[in-house]
Design a protein around this motif. Structure first.
Motif, short mmCIF file in Angstrom:
data_model
loop_
_atom_site.label_atom_id
_atom_site.label_comp_id
_atom_site.label_asym_id
_atom_site.label_seq_id
_atom_site.Cartn_x
_atom_site.Cartn_y
_atom_site.Cartn_z
N VAL A 101 -1.05 36.48 108.23
CA VAL A 101 -1.77 35.53 109.08
C VAL A 101 -0.89 34.33 109.39
O VAL A 101 -0.82 33.87 110.54
N ALA A 102 -0.19 33.83 108.38
CA ALA A 102 0.70 32.69 108.58
C ALA A 102 1.86 33.04 109.49
O ALA A 102 2.41 32.17 110.19
N ARG A 103 2.23 34.30 109.53
CA ARG A 103 3.33 34.74 110.39
C ARG A 103 2.92 34.78 111.86
O ARG A 103 3.69 34.39 112.74
N LEU A 104 1.71 35.25 112.14
CA LEU A 104 1.31 35.49 113.51
C LEU A 104 0.53 34.35 114.16
O LEU A 104 0.78 33.99 115.31
N TYR A 105 -0.44 33.81 113.44
CA TYR A 105 -1.44 32.99 114.10
C TYR A 105 -0.96 31.62 114.59
O TYR A 105 -1.43 31.16 115.65
N PRO A 106 -0.10 30.89 113.90
CA PRO A 106 0.28 29.57 114.43
C PRO A 106 0.84 29.63 115.85
O PRO A 106 0.38 28.90 116.74
N VAL A 107 1.82 30.49 116.09
CA VAL A 107 2.39 30.59 117.43
C VAL A 107 1.40 31.24 118.39
O VAL A 107 1.32 30.86 119.57
N ALA A 307 13.56 32.41 116.28
CA ALA A 307 12.76 31.98 117.43
C ALA A 307 12.31 33.15 118.29
O ALA A 307 11.58 32.95 119.27
N SER A 308 12.71 34.37 117.95
CA SER A 308 12.45 35.53 118.83
C SER A 308 10.96 35.79 119.02
O SER A 308 10.54 36.26 120.09
N PHE A 309 10.15 35.52 118.00
CA PHE A 309 8.71 35.73 118.13
C PHE A 309 8.14 34.84 119.23
O PHE A 309 7.40 35.29 120.11
N SER A 310 8.52 33.56 119.22
CA SER A 310 8.06 32.65 120.27
C SER A 310 8.65 33.02 121.62
O SER A 310 7.96 32.96 122.65
N ILE A 311 9.92 33.41 121.64
CA ILE A 311 10.55 33.82 122.90
C ILE A 311 9.79 34.99 123.52
O ILE A 311 9.51 35.02 124.72
N TYR A 312 9.45 35.95 122.68
CA TYR A 312 8.72 37.13 123.16
C TYR A 312 7.33 36.75 123.66
O TYR A 312 6.92 37.14 124.77
N TYR A 353 7.56 23.60 114.41
CA TYR A 353 6.15 23.97 114.42
C TYR A 353 5.89 25.28 113.65
O TYR A 353 5.10 25.30 112.71
N GLU A 354 6.59 26.34 114.04
CA GLU A 354 6.28 27.65 113.47
C GLU A 354 6.53 27.70 111.97
O GLU A 354 5.63 28.07 111.19
N GLU A 355 7.71 27.34 111.54
CA GLU A 355 8.00 27.38 110.10
C GLU A 355 7.13 26.41 109.30
O GLU A 355 6.58 26.80 108.26
N PRO A 356 7.00 25.14 109.71
CA PRO A 356 6.11 24.24 108.95
C PRO A 356 4.67 24.73 108.91
O PRO A 356 4.01 24.63 107.87
#
Length: 376
Positions: A101-107, A307-312, A353-356
């Motif tokens: 959940v922490a991996r996907l939901y913030p972004v 950053a690839s998750f956000s880029i995608y 943002y994503e990591e924090p």
């Protein structure tokens, strides 16, 4: 290696302790290329055709949707590598799902928030499936997976993989024979090629398969193949911990697959080349040594891979936002600038943002679970 050395290196579990394995840095770097390939598929392939670039380049970019299959196989491989031997108790499984959940939901929630002013309205009716990530849990003839944020259909599929992961991990724990694992890998390889799973997506042509089976189940063989390759990789590392793979041989295997994809040879051979290329690359680069591993493991590539998750996920939203800002005053400039804006913005999102936010979500859900136990 002795038992003591295996324990020290984290290759076998210590009772009551989590196995901590070293990072697979080259596989982080390769994620950036998967994201850029998908980006080029959406926004670059048509441009190369308009400017009459060599046809194989256009064809290769037109197959950028294959980057999704690379993400799925990477996910299975890395999750197995990380969690094999570490999901022993209900608390371990709870922590696994919290981490997902922490991996996907913030972004993801950030992307939804950005998309609302671009859409000019709130999600409605069937679009509400985006919030629990259920939009792709339908047969692929449906376009529901493309609801609201087109790229998010893969997150819905990935969420299904996460639910399946503890169940798939159980039989692989017992498949200790290397020959059995290679047979499983071969069977999954053939299944992926026969079904053309790298080419699955919402709004597919209607067939018995695409009408009858939901999309995440059809894509599951890609994830499962990644897991089996992860099991083979760990088994090999247990036997030969100090024997890396040669990057020149790795590159020599990747190149003909890319040439085959760029040749426009049809869906079957394209799927064959993609599954072979991705499996070969992941398995070898996980323990590579040389110029390619060094490149993918460099600090810039680790940042871009992170950053690839956000880029995608944000590519279409950033493209639309830049277009609205610049298209009237500087026609054409928006298309040229949006990839650069996307990459810089997503690196900042990843760092600040994503990591924090991952840490915030993990700490919040772990603390709530602990407080609940104390209250009971």
């Amino acid at each position: 290696m002795s038992t003591a050395e295996l324990l020290h290196e984290g290759l076998v579990p210590t009772p009551g302790k989590r196995i901590r394995r070293g990072g697979l840095h080259a596989l982080t770097g390769i994620r950036f290329f998967a994201a850029i390939w998908v980006l080029a598929f959406h926004f670059g392939a048509a441009f190369t055709e308009r400017v009459h670039m060599p046809h194989p380049i256009t064809v290769f970019l037109q197959h950028g949707e294959l980057g999704v299959a690379l993400f799925f196989m990477l996910s299975g491989f890395i999750l197995f590598y990380t969690y094999q031997g570490n999901l022993q108790t209900p608390r371990d499984i709870y922590k696994f799902f919290v981490a997902r959940v922490a991996r996907l939901y913030p972004v993801y929630l950030l992307a939804i928030a950005i998309s609302i002013p671009l859409h000019g309205r709130l999600p409605d009716r069937g679009e509400l499936l985006i919030f629990p990530m259920l939009q792709s849990w339908v047969p692929p003839v449906s376009g529901t997976g493309y609801a609201w944020i087109i790229q998010a259909w893969t997150l819905s599929v990935e969420a299904f993989f996460y639910i399946c992961f503890p169940l798939l991990l159980f039989p692989l724990r017992r498949a200790r024979n290397t020959a059995t694992l290679w047979l499983c890998a071969a069977a999954l390889f053939l299944l992926n090629v026969a079904l053309r799973t790298p080419l699955f997506h919402p709004l597919m042509t209607a067939t018995w398969l695409t009408r009858s089976i939901i999309l995440p189940v059809l894509c599951l063989p890609e994830f499962a193949l990644g897991m089996v390759l992860g099991a083979l990789f760990l088994e090999k590392r247990n036997r030969e911990p100090d024997v890396p793979t040669n990057d020149w041989i790795t590159a020599a295997g990747i190149l003909p697959c890319c040439v085959l994809i760029a040749s426009g040879v049809g869906d079957l051979l394209t799927s064959l080349a993609a599954v072979l290329c991705f499996g070969w690359s992941i398995y070898r680069l996980a323990n590579g040594r040389g110029w390619l591993t060094n490149l993918l493991s460099s600090r810039p590539m680790l940042l871009l891979g992170g950053a690839s998750f956000s880029i995608y996920l944000l590519q279409a939203l950033v493209r639309e936002g830049v277009h609205r800002l610049l298209s009237r005053s500087h026609p054409g400039l928006d298309a040229a600038l949006s990839p650069l804006v996307l990459i810089i913005l997503c690196c900042l999102i990843f760092l600040y943002y994503e990591e924090p936010m991952r840490d915030v979500v993990r700490n919040l859900l772990f603390r709530k679970k602990t407080e609940a136990k104390v209250a009971v």
